[in-house]
Design a protein around this motif. Structure first.
Motif, PDB file in Angstrom:
ATOM      1  N   ASP A 216       0.842  -1.208   0.000  1.00 55.29           N
ATOM      2  CA  ASP A 216       0.000   0.000   0.000  1.00 55.29           C
ATOM      3  C   ASP A 216       0.875   1.255   0.000  1.00 55.29           C
ATOM      4  N   LYS A 217       1.944   1.198   0.780  1.00 54.11           N
ATOM      5  CA  LYS A 217       2.863   2.350   0.810  1.00 54.11           C
ATOM      6  C   LYS A 217       3.466   2.572  -0.585  1.00 54.11           C
ATOM      7  N   ARG A 218       3.914   1.486  -1.194  1.00 51.12           N
ATOM      8  CA  ARG A 218       4.524   1.636  -2.528  1.00 51.12           C
ATOM      9  C   ARG A 218       3.477   2.071  -3.557  1.00 51.12           C
ATOM     10  N   ARG A 219       2.236   1.554  -3.421  1.00 50.08           N
ATOM     11  CA  ARG A 219       1.181   1.953  -4.368  1.00 50.08           C
ATOM     12  C   ARG A 219       0.899   3.458  -4.250  1.00 50.08           C
ATOM     13  N   ALA A 220       0.919   3.971  -3.017  1.00 57.26           N
ATOM     14  CA  ALA A 220       0.682   5.414  -2.832  1.00 57.26           C
ATOM     15  C   ALA A 220       1.795   6.207  -3.520  1.00 57.26           C
ATOM     16  N   LEU A 221       3.026   5.742  -3.387  1.00 59.88           N
ATOM     17  CA  LEU A 221       4.148   6.437  -4.052  1.00 59.88           C
ATOM     18  C   LEU A 221       4.041   6.309  -5.569  1.00 59.88           C
ATOM     19  N   GLN A 222       3.548   5.168  -6.033  1.00 54.36           N
ATOM     20  CA  GLN A 222       3.357   5.015  -7.484  1.00 54.36           C
ATOM     21  C   GLN A 222       2.348   6.052  -7.992  1.00 54.36           C
ATOM     22  N   ARG A 223       1.265   6.231  -7.210  1.00 56.30           N
ATOM     23  CA  ARG A 223       0.245   7.214  -7.621  1.00 56.30           C
ATOM     24  C   ARG A 223       0.829   8.614  -7.663  1.00 56.30           C
ATOM     25  N   LEU A 224       1.520   8.978  -6.596  1.00 56.71           N
ATOM     26  CA  LEU A 224       2.104  10.324  -6.532  1.00 56.71           C
ATOM     27  C   LEU A 224       3.034  10.541  -7.729  1.00 56.71           C
ATOM     28  N   ASN A 225       3.854   9.539  -8.011  1.00 58.77           N
ATOM     29  CA  ASN A 225       4.844   9.706  -9.075  1.00 58.77           C
ATOM     30  C   ASN A 225       4.213   9.640 -10.464  1.00 58.77           C
ATOM     31  N   ALA A 226       3.147   8.867 -10.602  1.00 62.97           N
ATOM     32  CA  ALA A 226       2.472   8.805 -11.913  1.00 62.97           C
ATOM     33  C   ALA A 226       1.968  10.195 -12.301  1.00 62.97           C
ATOM     34  N   ALA A 227       1.556  10.973 -11.309  1.00 62.41           N
ATOM     35  CA  ALA A 227       1.040  12.319 -11.600  1.00 62.41           C
ATOM     36  C   ALA A 227       2.120  13.212 -12.222  1.00 62.41           C
ATOM     37  N   ARG A 228       3.372  12.866 -11.998  1.00 61.99           N
ATOM     38  CA  ARG A 228       4.466  13.703 -12.512  1.00 61.99           C
ATOM     39  C   ARG A 228       4.656  13.538 -14.022  1.00 61.99           C
TER      40      ARG A 228
END
Ligand code: BJ8
Length: 428
Positions: A216-228
């Motif tokens: 879940d932690k990594r998925r949240a970081l994936q979401r944040l970074n996908a926005a970039r």
């Protein structure tokens, strides 16, 4: 953590941990203004970054108190320096996994009494924090888990092992079936060490829960970074880097919640066309040696020069969050197999061959619409310095401009680096 916490005096806790309190105060006095000038001077930041401002203001305070409380409740604190150490196993055995301080110059003259001068700044830094007694994280750690990645770290852990309880995992340097078997055995050895330390036995339900929490932690970081990847950058590279840096030591469920809230905000910004950078800002991908807090040097130089960092192929970047452990459950053995494969899949320059890292960089440059790539190697970091040649060649073949820089933690070369980065951005 809540942003209404009153200022607390942590001196007694730091003394109890055996810190050199005056030296530690001097360290905090240096980090505070650095954070202010690098981070708080930014305009139009996502509101959610307020959480990270708070985390940074309590970096050696409230979080350390939480770790002491966790230990008082019978838990353990496990320090690490590398993304190969499986956090899922640590959590399943009642531990909190903490990335240790390694991002600032501290006590280098003392370090050079025990390590060669031509050692990378990251290793010198963690040794300096230990010798100088200024890192409350390592002093809270019941155990440090090291790994045989580069020669410098491998040998430095021998010195560290004389000063702190240390367990070293043998990481193979190739990814053949026999290397995988070695790494699988090292995972078992880690489980045994943590069971001995914690007095617990690894249970399937605890491991399943830990795998989901860390995913879940990594998925949240994936979401944040996908926005970039959006054409209008909704968050600065500095802020995105900070999120991954903090991921190594923050409370996992809280961190996940906060990063998901930022990702919501970024997705809304993309809808509304809100950006932190002008439309013509050059988009940069950074790859190379890891950047531990407070190493924000290269990002700050790029963004001060008018560029925007849109992605990091770093251990404090995609190498940390881009793959997950499968959540199909099963027996403990099956889950440990899955963990073995997930971690062996990380593409550190310590491996040979390491073509998958090069492929990742080219793919990411395209996915994030990078105008250019900066290959960053710490001085004396042989693995990344060597691999810089391969990366440069592959990027040139793909038609992607690249700038190779080598630096350390001092600011002595900041002017010279700024000039090179400005020229690179202009050329793009
Ligand atoms: S998986 S990059 S975190 S080893 S900078 S100490 S490599 S000489 S840190 Fe690393 Fe794990 Fe690999 Fe990532 Fe050596 Fe280079 Fe220093 Fe380094």
């Amino acid at each position: 953590m809540s942003d209404t916490v009153e200022t607390v005096d942590y001196t007694e806790m730091w003394e109890g941990l055996g810190l050199n309190v005056p030296a530690h105060c001097a360290l905090l006095k240096a980090i505070g203004p650095a954070y202010e000038s690098v981070y708080l001077s930014q305009e139009n930041r996502p509101e959610g970054m307020g959480y990270f401002d708070f985390v940074m203001s309590e970096i050696h305070g409230l979080r350390i108190q939480e770790l002491q409380d966790h230990k008082a409740d019978g838990g353990t604190v496990i320090g690490t320096f590398c993304v190969y150490v499986p956090e899922e196993i640590i959590r399943a055995l009642g531990g909190q996994s903490i990335g240790l301080c390694a991002g600032a110059e501290w006590a280098f003259p003392e370090v050079e009494q025990v390590l060669p001068r031509n050692t990378c700044a990251l290793i010198k830094s963690f040794m300096g924090f230990k010798l100088g007694k200024v890192c409350p994280y390592i002093e809270s750690a019941d155990l440090v888990v090291g790994e045989t990645t580069c020669d410098g770290k491998k040998k430095a852990y021998e010195v560290l092992g004389e000063l702190h309880n240390t367990h070293v995992m043998e990481l193979p340097q190739m990814k053949r079936p026999e290397d995988r078997a070695l790494w699988r055995a090292e995972i078992d050895r880690l489980v045994a060490e943590l069971e001995r330390l914690s007095g617990r036995t690894l249970q399937a339900d605890a491991l399943t829960a830990a795998i989901t929490e860390v995913n879940d932690k990594r998925r949240a970081l994936q979401r944040l970074n996908a926005a970039r990847a959006a054409a209008a950058a909704p968050i600065s590279g500095k802020d995105a880097l900070l999120a991954v840096q903090v991921a190594f030591y923050d409370d996992v469920p809280r961190f996940t919640q906060m990063v998901n809230a930022i990702a919501d905000e970024l997705e809304a910004r993309i809808e509304a066309g809100v950006s932190v950078a002008p439309a013509d800002a050059k988009r940069i991908l950074i790859t190379g040696s890891p950047m531990a807090i407070p190493n924000w040097k290269v990002h700050h130089i790029v963004e001060s020069a008018g560029g925007v960092v849109v992605a990091e192929e770093l251990c404090t970047g995609s190498r940390y969050y881009d793959t997950l452990v499968p959540e199909d459950g099963g027996t403990i053995e099956e889950m440990l197999d899955a963990i073995t494969d997930k971690y062996l899949g990380v593409n550190c320059a310590c491996f040979t061959p390491n073509e998958a890292r090069v492929d990742d960089i080219v793919r990411m440059a395209e996915e994030y619409g990078a105008d250019g790539v900066i290959h960053y190697a710490l001085q004396f970091c042989g693995p990344y310095q060597f691999e810089g040649f391969t990366v440069e060649k592959a990027l040139r073949e793909a038609g992607i401009p690249v700038l190779k820089i080598e630096t350390d933690y001092s600011m002595e070369d900041a002017g010279q680096l700024s000039t090179r980065v400005e020229a690179f951005l202009e050329m793009l």
